[in-house]
Write a protein that holds these residues in place. Sequence first.
Motif, short mmCIF file in Angstrom:
data_model
loop_
_atom_site.label_atom_id
_atom_site.label_comp_id
_atom_site.label_asym_id
_atom_site.label_seq_id
_atom_site.Cartn_x
_atom_site.Cartn_y
_atom_site.Cartn_z
N ASN A 1 0.87 -1.17 0.00
CA ASN A 1 0.00 0.00 0.00
C ASN A 1 0.91 1.21 0.00
OD1 ASN A 1 -1.88 1.99 0.38
ND2 ASN A 1 -2.77 1.08 2.23
N ASN A 2 0.76 2.07 -0.99
CA ASN A 2 1.54 3.29 -0.98
C ASN A 2 0.71 4.44 -1.50
OD1 ASN A 2 1.83 3.24 -3.90
ND2 ASN A 2 3.43 1.71 -3.60
N ASN B 1 -2.12 3.63 -4.25
CA ASN B 1 -1.92 2.37 -4.97
C ASN B 1 -1.82 1.24 -3.94
OD1 ASN B 1 -1.47 0.63 -7.12
ND2 ASN B 1 0.72 1.02 -7.16
N ALA B 2 -2.55 0.16 -4.18
CA ALA B 2 -2.48 -1.01 -3.32
C ALA B 2 -2.40 -2.24 -4.21
CB ALA B 2 -3.71 -1.11 -2.42
N GLY B 3 -1.72 -3.26 -3.75
CA GLY B 3 -1.59 -4.47 -4.53
C GLY B 3 -1.54 -5.70 -3.66
N LEU C 1 -5.80 5.06 -7.40
CA LEU C 1 -6.33 6.26 -8.02
C LEU C 1 -5.23 7.30 -8.07
CD1 LEU C 1 -7.01 8.85 -5.90
CD2 LEU C 1 -8.62 7.18 -5.08
N TYR C 2 -5.41 8.24 -8.97
CA TYR C 2 -4.59 9.44 -8.94
C TYR C 2 -5.46 10.62 -9.34
CZ TYR C 2 -3.89 8.61 -13.99
OH TYR C 2 -4.06 8.38 -15.33
N ARG D 1 -9.66 6.38 -11.24
CA ARG D 1 -9.60 5.17 -10.40
C ARG D 1 -9.34 3.99 -11.32
NH1 ARG D 1 -11.36 6.41 -5.46
NH2 ARG D 1 -12.67 8.25 -5.22
N TYR D 2 -8.64 2.99 -10.81
CA TYR D 2 -8.34 1.85 -11.68
C TYR D 2 -8.19 0.58 -10.88
CZ TYR D 2 -3.58 2.48 -10.03
OH TYR D 2 -2.48 2.61 -9.22
#
Length: 137
Positions: free
Chosen positions: A57-58, A70-72, A103-104, A117-118
Amino acid sequence: MYRFAIILLSAILFAFVLARPADEISAPSAPSALTTTTTPATILKQIDVTNPDGSYNNSYETSNGIKVENAGYLKKIIVPKQESSDGQVIEEHEELVLVQTGLYSYSDPEGNIITLRYIADENGFQPQGDHLPVPPV
């Protein structure tokens, strides 16, 4: 031998042309060309967490209004039995895929906040945003 020398000299000349400083590249002469300013932005907030299981998570936020999250994580999927192009049969099996969500957002030149969002997973990159065109139904 001469071909090699000509190719080498052409490559060197091409590299010099590409490597010239940016201020030597001619700017658009049209008065209506979009001009931008480059004010340095500072990072106001930043988070960066990486877990032992591979998930992460960043996020960060900058002084000029840019926000990124961003999370993965790893996800097991079942890949169905299939046949390759050369006729080899690949049996059904499990694979790990990286799923990323986030998202950005930023402000456009008119001051509107643009947010995207993606999710990116086994189905590809899937963006969503009010600024994106909508396909006809």
